[in-house]
Enzyme design. Structure first.
Site, mmCIF file in Angstrom:
data_model
loop_
_atom_site.group_PDB
_atom_site.id
_atom_site.type_symbol
_atom_site.label_atom_id
_atom_site.label_comp_id
_atom_site.label_asym_id
_atom_site.label_seq_id
_atom_site.Cartn_x
_atom_site.Cartn_y
_atom_site.Cartn_z
ATOM 1 N N CYS A 96 -2.428 -0.488 7.588
ATOM 2 C CA CYS A 96 -1.676 0.763 7.467
ATOM 3 C C CYS A 96 -1.783 1.606 8.734
ATOM 4 C CB CYS A 96 -2.143 1.541 6.243
ATOM 5 S SG CYS A 96 -1.708 0.716 4.694
ATOM 6 N N HIS B 207 0.847 -1.191 0.000
ATOM 7 C CA HIS B 207 0.000 0.000 0.000
ATOM 8 C C HIS B 207 0.887 1.247 0.000
ATOM 9 C CE1 HIS B 207 -3.816 -2.008 1.881
ATOM 10 N NE2 HIS B 207 -3.273 -2.754 0.924
ATOM 11 N N GLU C 256 0.861 3.849 1.881
ATOM 12 C CA GLU C 256 1.302 4.249 3.213
ATOM 13 C C GLU C 256 2.494 3.414 3.678
ATOM 14 O OE1 GLU C 256 -3.321 4.260 3.500
ATOM 15 O OE2 GLU C 256 -1.785 3.284 2.287
ATOM 16 N N CYS D 207 -6.300 1.603 5.815
ATOM 17 C CA CYS D 207 -6.878 0.342 6.278
ATOM 18 C C CYS D 207 -6.274 0.018 7.655
ATOM 19 C CB CYS D 207 -6.585 -0.774 5.279
ATOM 20 S SG CYS D 207 -4.841 -1.258 5.202
#
Length: 150
Positions: free
Chosen positions: A86, A53, A55, A83
């Protein structure tokens, strides 16, 4: 210090992710001096890695550059509500502030779903600011998924 949003740079990363066929999420990590230390978009499909991801990518890059697993005083700008995975990484890295654009009622982990920062197990809770450039971030996501369905 005057507040400066770095969300436009995160949106640029999200657009680039969409062009690569990735879900258009972008992130920018800023150090205490206001310098961008890392910027990335999602790369889960490209890297065949569910943890790739935006992040996570910026946190990994900034930690590597700092030579530390913690980033106190750093601010994270991300186009979509992080999410749970993260959010946990944000807490572990001790990110000072989290700014995010679009809410994610389906998979979010900050204001929705797991609400990671509300649990006593959260090692750190950043200051959270939501809705930054939310309309533009939402439009990117809607276009991306509409085009996938067409």
């Amino acid at each position: 210090m005057v507040f400066k949003s770095y969300m436009n740079q995160a949106l640029d990363q999200a657009r680039a992710a969409a062009l690569r066929g990735e879900v258009p999420v972008g992130a920018v990590l800023v150090d205490p001096a206001g310098q961008v230390v890392a910027a990335a978009g999602n790369r889960t499909r490209e890297q065949s890695d569910p943890t790739a991801h935006a992040e996570i990518a910026v946190i990994r890059a900034a930690c590597a550059a700092a030579g530390s697993e913690r980033l106190p005083g750093h601010d994270l700008y991300v186009t979509l509500e992080p999410c749970a995975m993260c959010a946990a990484a944000i807490a572990a890295a001790r990110i000072r502030r989290l700014y995010y654009g679009a809410a994610d009622p389906k998979s979010g982990g900050v204001a929705h779903g797991a609400r990671v920062f509300t649990h006593p197990q959260a090692h750190h809770v950043p200051e959270i600011y939501d809705g930054i450039a939310a309309e533009e971030a939402e439009a990117l996501l809607r276009r991306f998924f509409r085009d996938r369905r067409a």
